[in-house]
Structures are given as structure tokens and as C-alpha cells.
Design a protein around this motif. Structure first.
Motif, PDB file in Angstrom:
ATOM      1  N   MET A  55      31.969  48.871  27.025  1.00  0.00           N
ATOM      2  CA  MET A  55      31.907  49.431  28.373  1.00  0.00           C
ATOM      3  C   MET A  55      31.998  48.338  29.431  1.00  0.00           C
ATOM      4  SD  MET A  55      29.297  52.638  28.333  1.00  0.00           S
ATOM      5  CE  MET A  55      29.726  54.155  27.481  1.00  0.00           C
ATOM      6  N   GLY A  56      31.273  47.261  29.224  1.00  0.00           N
ATOM      7  CA  GLY A  56      31.318  46.163  30.175  1.00  0.00           C
ATOM      8  C   GLY A  56      32.685  45.516  30.254  1.00  0.00           C
ATOM      9  N   GLU A  57      33.442  45.610  29.161  1.00  0.00           N
ATOM     10  CA  GLU A  57      34.780  45.014  29.129  1.00  0.00           C
ATOM     11  C   GLU A  57      35.837  45.914  29.766  1.00  0.00           C
ATOM     12  OE1 GLU A  57      33.962  42.608  24.925  1.00  0.00           O
ATOM     13  OE2 GLU A  57      35.077  44.501  24.947  1.00  0.00           O
ATOM     14  N   GLY A  58      35.488  47.196  29.978  1.00  0.00           N
ATOM     15  CA  GLY A  58      36.427  48.109  30.620  1.00  0.00           C
ATOM     16  C   GLY A  58      36.959  49.192  29.716  1.00  0.00           C
ATOM     17  N   LEU A  59      36.369  49.349  28.527  1.00  0.00           N
ATOM     18  CA  LEU A  59      36.807  50.377  27.586  1.00  0.00           C
ATOM     19  C   LEU A  59      35.823  51.542  27.564  1.00  0.00           C
ATOM     20  CD1 LEU A  59      37.945  48.186  24.553  1.00  0.00           C
ATOM     21  CD2 LEU A  59      39.420  49.651  25.942  1.00  0.00           C
ATOM     22  N   ASN A  60      36.320  52.698  27.205  1.00  0.00           N
ATOM     23  CA  ASN A  60      35.452  53.852  26.990  1.00  0.00           C
ATOM     24  C   ASN A  60      36.001  54.631  25.800  1.00  0.00           C
ATOM     25  OD1 ASN A  60      33.261  55.661  27.663  1.00  0.00           O
ATOM     26  ND2 ASN A  60      34.827  57.088  28.329  1.00  0.00           N
ATOM     27  N   LEU A  61      35.790  54.076  24.613  1.00  0.00           N
ATOM     28  CA  LEU A  61      36.334  54.655  23.390  1.00  0.00           C
ATOM     29  C   LEU A  61      35.312  55.566  22.732  1.00  0.00           C
ATOM     30  CD1 LEU A  61      37.948  51.390  21.940  1.00  0.00           C
ATOM     31  CD2 LEU A  61      39.087  53.197  23.255  1.00  0.00           C
ATOM     32  N   ASN A  62      35.773  56.382  21.773  1.00  0.00           N
ATOM     33  CA  ASN A  62      34.865  57.230  21.007  1.00  0.00           C
ATOM     34  C   ASN A  62      33.794  56.363  20.355  1.00  0.00           C
ATOM     35  OD1 ASN A  62      36.096  59.770  21.416  1.00  0.00           O
ATOM     36  ND2 ASN A  62      37.711  59.235  19.976  1.00  0.00           N
ATOM     37  N   GLY A  63      32.530  56.747  20.576  1.00  0.00           N
ATOM     38  CA  GLY A  63      31.439  56.018  19.944  1.00  0.00           C
ATOM     39  C   GLY A  63      31.045  54.734  20.639  1.00  0.00           C
ATOM     40  N   SER A  64      31.646  54.433  21.803  1.00  0.00           N
ATOM     41  CA  SER A  64      31.274  53.221  22.528  1.00  0.00           C
ATOM     42  C   SER A  64      29.807  53.303  22.931  1.00  0.00           C
ATOM     43  CB  SER A  64      32.133  53.053  23.788  1.00  0.00           C
ATOM     44  OG  SER A  64      33.465  52.754  23.452  1.00  0.00           O
TER      45      SER A  64
END
Length: 658
Positions: A55-64
Motif C-alpha cells: 500500500m505504501g508503495e502505491g499498490l492495492n492488490l488482492n490480499g494487500s
């Protein structure tokens, strides 16, 4: 000619795939918004925090999950005694790496007293060492008081995790200087990445230490792992978007394809993939990471991962003496993992057909240009999970810090938009502070009233509804029942079908047809205007808040608490009519409250969400005030039965009725 035609086809396919990835993982704009939003969230904290992980890196993937590093300012780490500053108010600790593996250290107390030593230190032949194991146990107890959701938390590696594994907290220590073990990294031969400017920023940021020792070491409980999380964020943020998408694809490949094999779970981790990306990026010219080469770039990354697994070699990026894959695999799982990765490599990007996130890329229809309407609704849909995570992260002392950072460091239109969203929320938290009762004269009360009212007026701009309801609650507390009713009526008129309630968006991460249409109609508006006009937050009151009804004070005695805005509005109307002795309107408001409660309970939302349980409690309180003790008891019992972690006041209210 055939070669040129083939290259043209490959470029075309890469560009289509790149566009698909932007739509499903995040465009450059979406990623930039996510990163900036979490940066502002970190600034707003009273403690020094760093949002790390996906999340801090800019991703919002399944299970993040939501990874937060909290720097303990009670201690400061130095490489030697000569570096210790005389004006240092924190307890100084000295690194001892003579008896540890690369990337680990012991932390020696320079000077001590009995009180300090008793808590988290352990004595050995060198002196008093800060125990990573005892440190984690102390902060686990602290976290359970600070964050009720961690009451059943557990220690996972260096982190304290909640029951669902969504939130990972890691208390850590900091050394302000770049440590000598990582100095070779600074001048290591490389192509064009990272740039000298990024290297300079990284070196000036120092390093962190997280409480976990080298597995199998006889002094594991006394060792700390050297963390380069801050440096890694600088590096990730400097990626081209093609690099970033390749990194995301590797994570999807691991979590959604490789780890379908139960016996391979945990064998690889995201940190290994990040390290792999750093090495490849350092050895490759930046201009090669282009959208029209994304398939080729990803296949090169996958090939490199296969090589590293096959030969059990992946050097730590900053301290290359540390082989992250040393003794990582046995013969069986190394062969199995190699076979799986080989098969995936042979399939090319078709391997993602079996993933959750990217399964439909083959049948996805690609338009040459995406309309502004579609991109507008897609943008909001992709960034909403980020806003769900940060909207209630402000604290009462964050307003001045936010304003200072905004004025001195943020210049872009996007940063101004995000600050415009966060500041009103921060002002509402400030309003919730209880006044000093020792200064409770009329003049003080009047000044406090004016100050709270001005803050709440600013807070009206935080979203479409909740700011108005907090203002209504403020008027109710000050016994201005007619003013409260006027504001509630206005707020309810604004709670229309197109509004996006972020409390439910966590579980239903899509916009419905009406919401999408409303977003599209605002395509020319700025981001912060769209968000504040169409979103509705849950109402959060801080502990011992001065603007929550007296009837709900029991719900904020231990920590902050949240309420769904719609039932809260009807409950507040009920209270106003109750004190105005309008029993007919009381019954009508109670009927609407219970009707909303039934709708919410059948909406598919998890019943143990605090604001959902609180809605049942609101019904119980209203019934109790009306003298319907039996029905009130049933409501409190229903909430208590579902309140597995004792979040709410249900059990306490039930015991008072028995």
C-alpha cells in the motif's frame, strides 16, 4: 521485413497489455495519488510513522495488508560511542555486529539505570543488550491498549498483526547515519539507476532496525535486523511505471499462482521480488523500461527469478554479503518451484489466465483512447480503497503539522487536492477534544463553544454528510435541539443513492450504476471536489469526545468509536424529539432507525463491523429510553453475541439491564 513485422506486433501487444495493466493495477496517476495520500497520512500522525509494504508503495492488490512502521524515539542507534551526541535525549544504543550475520546487529546500551534495564534489556558478556523479543512483547501490550483491533493480535516476524492479518505494526529504532556495512552500495558500479540524487536522499535518510534476529542464531532473541524500508520506498518511487507494473506482476504471480501450491506458501516473499527488481533495474538502462516492451521486460524478470531459485542465490541489495536464498530451499521444494516457474515462463503472459487479478486480459477489449468519462469513474474506483484506509487516521495534534508541510513542501495541484480532503477531517478530530474542566468558567465555555463551532464548519468540507452530522451532534450536546434537527434534516437530504459510503466500499470495491453516472457527471471537477461531494464517511468520535451525545459516552470511554451516518442521524433525531417531549416524532424516528438497522443487517456486510454493531446498540438505547426494556435487552444481547472482541458497549449495557 518479417522481423520488423514481428517486432511491430510485439510492440502492439505490449502496449495493449500495458493499458490493461494500468486499468487493473493502476495508472501512473492512480499510483501517484495512492503514494501521496499515504505520505500525508504519515505526516498527520503524532508519532513518526512510515506506511510501508504494497500500500505504501502505491499498490492495492488482492490480499494487500496495511504495513506501518512506528519509530520509537525513546532510543537512538549509533555505530560507535564517538558518534553519540551530547544533546541526545533518547537512550543511546551502540551497534555490535561482531557476533552477528550480515544485515543483523546487537544493540548495546551505552549507559543504563535500573528502571530501563529491567524492562527490555538483557545482560551478556558485553553489557546490557536491548532484547528484540522483550521489546516486541512490551509493544504488543501497548498496541492492544492503543488499538482495540489488536486485542487478539499476534507477533508475526518483526510485526504485531491483527487477527485478520490486514494490519501489521512494526515498532522500530533509527540510526540517522548510513551504516558502514552498506557503504559499498553508494559507489557500486551501475548503469543509470538509481540516479545520484536518489542515492543522496537514501544515504541522508539513515537506516531502521526491526525487532527480529537471524533465524537459528544462538542470540536470536538479542538481535535486530537492519531495515532499509525508507531507502526502498525511494527506489520504488523512482521506478518508471513499466518497472512498477513488472514488480506488481511478479507479486501477483507469487500470491495468486505459485502459492496456490500449499507446500510452497511462504517459500518466496514479496521482499525477494523487490530485491530482484532492484538488481535488474541497476543493471539495465532505464530507457529500456518502456510500455511497448513491458511483456519483454516482465519475461526477463521472470527468467531472472528462475535463475536465482535454481542456483539458490539472491544477494541483499544493500549488503550483498547476505545471500537471502542461503539454505532457503531443500531439494524437493527447489525442484518443485523451479518446475513451476519454468512452466510459467514457457506460457509467457498467458500464465496470468489462472490469476484472480489479471485473468481476463485475453478477452479484454482495448480501445485506442479511453473517454474522460470512463477514466474519471475508474480513477475514483481505484483510489477509494486508499481513502478508506487513511480517512480516519488524523489525530488531534496533526492540524498544524499538516498545514506546515502543505505550505513548505507540497506544490503540485494533486497534493493541494489531497490536503484539501485531509485538513477538514483533522479539524473535526480537534473539535472532539474535551475541555479542561479546571477552567470551566462561563468565559472558557463560550470560547470553547466558538472554537469548536468554527472547527466543525471547516469539517463540513470533509465529505457529503458526516461533517453535518457532527455539527448536529455538537448542537445537541449544547441543548440546541431545534438547530440540531434542522442540520440533521439537511444532512439526510444529502444522503442520496449516488453517495459512496466508504465503510461499505472496503467490502464492495466497485461503484454501482448510479454512483458511476454521478461521477461521470462531475468529469470536469477536481478530485477533491468529487470525493467530498460524493463520499460519506463513518462518524468517528475520539475517546471522551465533548461533542458526542451523553447517551453514547459509554461507547468512547476506552478508545475512539465509529457509527454509520444514516442510523446515527435517525438516532440523533430521536434524542432531540425525546428531550423536546415530542413522543409522536420520537416513535417515528425510532421506526426509521429500526428500519435502517434491518436494511443494514441484510445488506451482506459483515455483522461484526463496529459501526454495524453500534447501529443495533442505538436501537437498544432508544428502546430503553422509551421504556421498552425487554426489546432493549434483546438488542444489546444481539450485539454482544456478535461482538467477539468486545469492541462495543453491548455487554456492559446488557449487564446494567439484568
Amino acid at each position: 521485413m518479417l522481423k520488423m513485422a514481428r517486432m511491430s506486433i510485439e510492440k502492439s501487444e505490449s502496449l495493449k497489455f500495458y493499458k490493461y495493466l494500468c486499468q487493473n493495477i493502476g495508472s501512473e496517476e492512480v499510483v501517484r495519488i495512492r503514494r501521496l495520500a499515504f505520505t500525508i497520512k504519515d505526516i498527520a500522525q503524532c508519532t513518526k510513522t512510515i506506511t510501508s509494504g504494497s500500500m505504501g508503495e502505491g499498490l492495492n492488490l488482492n490480499g494487500s495488508d496495511f504495513d506501518i512502521m512506528v519509530i520509537d524515539r525513546n532510543f537512538k542507534v549509533f555505530q560507535s560511542e564517538t558518534e553519540v551526541q551530547s544533546q541526545c535525549f533518547a537512550t543511546p544504543l551502540i551497534m555490535n555486529t561482531e557476533e552477528t550475520q550480515p544485515c543483523f546487529t546487537q544493540l548495546l546500551l551505552l549507559s543504563h539505570n535500573i528502571m530501563t534495564v529491567h524492562d527490555v534489556f538483557e545482560k551478556n558478556h558485553r553489557g546490557y543488550m536491548l532484547s528484540s523479543e522483550l521489546f516486541k512483547l512490551v509493544y504488543k501490550k501497548f498496541a492492544e491498549v492503543l488499538i482495540p483491533g489488536l486485542t487478539t493480535g499476534n507477533i508475526h516476524a518483526p510485526c504485531i498483526s491483527d487477527q485478520d492479518g490486514f494490519l501489521d505494526l512494526a515498532w522500530c529504532l533509527k540510526c540517522d547515519k548510513w551504516i558502514f556495512q552498506a557503504k559499498p552500495w553508494i559507489n557500486r558500479p551501475r548503469t543509470t539507476w538509481p540516479s545520484p540524487e536518489i542515492i543522496s536522499k537514501i544515504v541522508s535518510s539513515g537506516v531502521l532496525f526491526v525487532p527480529i534476529g537471524c533465524k537459528g542464531s544462538i542470540n536470536e532473541h538479542l538481535e535486530w535486523r537492519i531495515s532499509f524500508s525508507v531507502a526502498e520506498k525511494f527506489l520504488i518511487f523512482s521506478f518508471t511505471h513499466t518497472q512498477f507494473l513488472c514488480y506488481a506482476m511478479l507479486k501477483i504471480l507469487l500470491k495468486e499462482i505459485v502459492e496456490k501450491h500449499e507446500d510452497l506458501k511462504g517459500l518466496l516473499c514479496s521482499y525477494f521480488l523487490k530485491t530482484l527488481m532492484f538488481w535488474i533495474s541497476e543493471e539495465t538502462e532505464t530507457y529500456l523500461w518502456r510500455p511497448d516492451k513491458i511483456i519483454q521486460c516482465f519475461m526477463a524478470c521472470l527468467q531472472r527469478l528462475l535463475y536465482c531459485v535454481k542456483y539458490s542465490i539472491l544477494s541483499h541489495y544493500f549488503i550483498s554479503d547476505n545471500n537471502l536464498f542461503y539454505s532457503r530451499f531443500n531439494t524437493n521444494n527447489e525442484e518443485q518451484l523451479t518446475t513451476i516457474l519454468t512452466n510459467l515462463y514457457e506460457q509467457g503472459v498467458d500464465c496470468f489466465v489462472s490469476s484472480i487479478t489479471l485473468h481476463d486480459f485475453q478477452c479484454q477489449f482495448y480501445e485506442s483512447t479511453e473517454s474522460l468519462i470512463n477514466s474519471n469513474s475508474r480513477l475514483l474506483q481505484q483510489i477509494m480503497p486508499t481513502f478508506c484506509a487513511i480517512f480516519n487516521q488524523c489525530r488531534t495534534d496533526s492540524v498544524l503539522r499538516l498545514i506546515y508541510e502543505f505550505l513548505h513542501h507540497f506544490r503540485t495541484a494533486l497534493s493541494r487536492d489531497l490536503f484539501a480532503l485531509q485538513l477538514p477531517k483533522a479539524f473535526m478530530f480537534v473539535t472532539g477534544k474535551t475541555w479542561n474542566k479546571r477552567n470551566s468558567g462561563n468565559k472558557h465555555h463560550y470560547l470553547k463553544y466558538k472554537q469548536d463551532l468554527s472547527h466543525l464548519v471547516i469539517g463540513l468540507h470533509s465529505d457529503a454528510v458526516s461533517g453535518w452530522l457532527k455539527l448536529a451532534s455538537f448542537f445537541y450536546v449544547h441543548k440546541k435541539f431545534l438547530a440540531s434537527l434542522t442540520v440533521i434534516t439537511y444532512a439526510l437530504k444529502k444522503y442520496t443513492d449516488e453517495k459512496i459510503y466508504i465503510g461499505f466500499f472496503v467490502y464492495y470495491s466497485t461503484l454501482n450504476r448510479i454512483q458511476t453516472h454521478a461521477v461521470n457527471l462531475m468529469k470536469k471537477e477536481k478530485l477533491h471536489k468529487i470525493v467530498k461531494s460524493l463520499t460519506v464517511h463513518f462518524l468517528t468520535f475520539i475517546m471522551d469526545s465533548s461533542i458526542i451525545p451523553q447517551e453514547l459516552q459509554l461507547d468512547i470511554t476506552r478508545t475512539h468509536n465509529s457509527f454509520h451516518p444514516l442510523p446515527f442521524a435517525h438516532f440523533l433525531k430521536f434524542l432531540c424529539f425525546y428531550h423536546l417531549h415530542d413522543l409522536s416524532s420520537c416513535r417515528q424516528s425510532l421506526q426509521l432507525l429500526e428500519q435502517v438497522q434491518r436494511i443494514l443487517s441484510h445488506s451482506g456486510t459483515k455483522v461484526f463491523i463496529p459501526e454495524t454493531l453500534n447501529t443495533v446498540i442505538l436501537c437498544g438505547i432508544a428502546r430503553q429510553l422509551m421504556g421498552d426494556t425487554f426489546i432493549a435487552r434483546q438488542a444489546f444481547k444481539e450485539a454482544a453475541d456478535h461482538d467477539e472482541y468486545n469492541f462495543t458497549s453491548a455487554a456492559s449495557r446488557l449487564s446494567n439491564l439484568i
